[in-house]
Enzyme design. Structure first.
Site, PDB file in Angstrom:
ATOM      1  N   GLU A 213      -8.819  -2.009   5.629  1.00 41.32           N
ATOM      2  CA  GLU A 213      -7.934  -2.159   4.423  1.00 41.32           C
ATOM      3  C   GLU A 213      -6.389  -2.240   5.022  1.00 41.32           C
ATOM      4  OE1 GLU A 213      -7.371   1.020   1.522  1.00 41.32           O
ATOM      5  OE2 GLU A 213      -8.885   1.951   2.521  1.00 41.32           O
ATOM      6  N   SER A 267      -4.832   4.164  -5.364  1.00 42.18           N
ATOM      7  CA  SER A 267      -5.160   5.577  -6.152  1.00 42.18           C
ATOM      8  C   SER A 267      -4.535   6.613  -5.629  1.00 42.18           C
ATOM      9  CB  SER A 267      -6.707   5.615  -6.000  1.00 42.18           C
ATOM     10  OG  SER A 267      -7.301   4.454  -6.622  1.00 42.18           O
ATOM     11  N   SER A 270      -0.829   5.955   1.249  1.00 48.99           N
ATOM     12  CA  SER A 270      -0.667   5.955   2.733  1.00 48.99           C
ATOM     13  C   SER A 270       0.588   5.542   3.187  1.00 48.99           C
ATOM     14  CB  SER A 270      -1.830   5.166   3.497  1.00 48.99           C
ATOM     15  OG  SER A 270      -2.946   5.828   3.701  1.00 48.99           O
ATOM     16  N   ARG A 282      -0.572   5.270  10.929  1.00 51.51           N
ATOM     17  CA  ARG A 282      -0.568   6.024   9.910  1.00 51.51           C
ATOM     18  C   ARG A 282       0.124   7.192   9.977  1.00 51.51           C
ATOM     19  NH1 ARG A 282      -2.813   9.987   6.485  1.00 51.51           N
ATOM     20  NH2 ARG A 282      -2.863   9.251   4.459  1.00 51.51           N
TER      21      ARG A 282
END
Length: 403
Positions: A213, A267, A270, A282
């Site tokens: 993703e 939801s 990141s 990340r």
């Protein structure tokens, strides 16, 4: 993006996202796929570049030539043969919302239309002639991208969304409309591509090709920026944001944006430090995201849809719920440059029975939204300072994520 997946650090350096996707390409070439092939529409068709729906998989019409003869075909004919079959979808299955993009071809020839199977016509008509699907599915007409050219085909890109808890109904619809006679593989990203993979296979007879993703996120942003939003830039920033009189919204040029900080709000959240389209890491994240906003609004206001929560928030006044700097100091806190209107304590006024009774559901929804976005902004700013950047770019993406 579900909050439960936020803890694992990710890093992608010096590789193309398509490499990770390639591992799943062989799944569509099996006996079942060959059995269905005569049922599928045989006319030439395509998919967004790099989506991987059938990259590397050779699909030829019955009776087509191969070997030396195929090498003599015109280059355009070879491109058509490599295109996967319509319909073209991209799917992002998040923890709160499912985002689906559908490419509607507008240059269908008379020959192609004649060869189309009825199920394909039915799907196209259903998706493009409605703006609502059931009680919760929505096609965002205002986001539609028109007159795109993808793999040599011209058409429109539609954006559809629905709550993730309705995914079983979507899979059943795919079964009822015979998606499996047209596709063997669906390209999907997000946590739900893992959660619902078996349901797609056993109920819908559809194979999910799972894509990372965050790879999809970055490539999707760059793609959307490259095509523009019907001639306008989709990325922007605010100049002089702290000055209400001088603040203005300006387009942001993504031609050479690196390094940048990307804040992906789903939801959960990141935050990525991006050094190039293939090199990122990340940095951190937070479990307080869009799912938190919606969940708290359901508890506090009794709303039942994300749209209802946002609509209520748009009409609310968060200052009736939050305790501001001026509520504590009687004005600005000049020593540290804090204006009186800044939030000192989210929901701080709700300790007062009188103020609880005075606050409306709309005020509570607005305060919830402000609480979540202020928290995300603060974390993003700290990450930007720690990474040594001059600024940060945040993005709320409910859009196309073409891998």
């Amino acid at each position: 993006m579900g909050a439960g997946r936020l803890g694992a650090p990710m890093e992608r350096q010096g590789r193309d996202a398509a490499t990770s996707a390639a591992a799943g390409e062989s799944v569509s070439v099996d006996a079942e796929a060959r059995r269905r092939e005569p049922l599928r529409r045989r006319a030439s068709s395509a998919v967004p570049p790099g989506s991987g729906a059938a990259e590397g998989v050779r699909r030829e019409r019955p009776g087509s030539l191969s070997g030396t003869a195929s090498a003599a075909r015109p280059r355009g004919e070879g491109l058509r043969k490599r295109r996967p079959l319509f319909p073209w979808f991209g799917l992002d299955i998040g923890g709160t919302l499912v985002k689906l993009v559908y490419f509607e071809p507008k240059d269908i020839t008379a020959e192609e239309e004649k060869e189309e199977v009825e199920s394909l016509k039915s799907i196209r008509k259903y998706l493009t002639s409605n703006v609502a699907y059931g009680s919760t599915g929505i096609r965002d007409v205002h986001l539609e991208l028109k007159d795109l050219t993808l793999c040599g085909r011209k058409g429109n890109l539609h954006f559809i969304r629905f709550p993730t808890h309705d995914m079983p109904a979507f899979i059943q619809m795919g079964k009822d409309k015979n998606f499996s006679s047209l596709h063997t593989v669906f390209c999907a990203t997000g946590g739900g591509s893992y959660k619902f993979e078996q349901d797609f296979l056993t109920i819908g007879d559809l194979q999910l090709r799972k894509l990372d993703e965050l790879d999809c996120l970055i490539k999707g942003i760059l793609y959307i920026d490259s095509v523009g939003f019907n001639g306008r830039s989709q990325c922007y920033y605010f100049e002089n944001p702290a000055d209400s009189e001088k603040c203005q919204k300006l387009p942001f040029d993504l031609k050479n944006p690196y390094p940048l900080l990307l804040v992906n709000i789903g939801s959960g959240v990141s935050i990525l430090a991006v050094y190039s389209k293939d090199n990122y890491k990340r940095v951190t994240g937070t479990s307080l995201g869009g799912g938190t906003f919606f969940g708290l609004c359901c508890l506090l206001t009794g709303c039942s849809t994300f749209e209802e929560a946002l609509e209520m928030a748009s009409r609310g006044d968060s200052t009736k719920v939050d305790k501001l700097v001026r509520d504590i100091y009687g004005g600005d806190y000049e020593r540290f440059g804090l204006p009186g209107w800044a939030v000192a304590s989210s929901f701080g006024n709700m300790m007062s029975k009188e103020k609880r009774e005075a606050a409306s559901k709309e005020d509570l929804a607005r305060a919830t939204l402000i609480t979540i976005t202020n928290n995300i902004g603060s974390i993003a700013r700290m990450c930007a300072l720690n990474e040594g950047y001059f600024g940060a770019v945040g993005a709320l993406l409910e859009l196309l994520k073409i891998p």
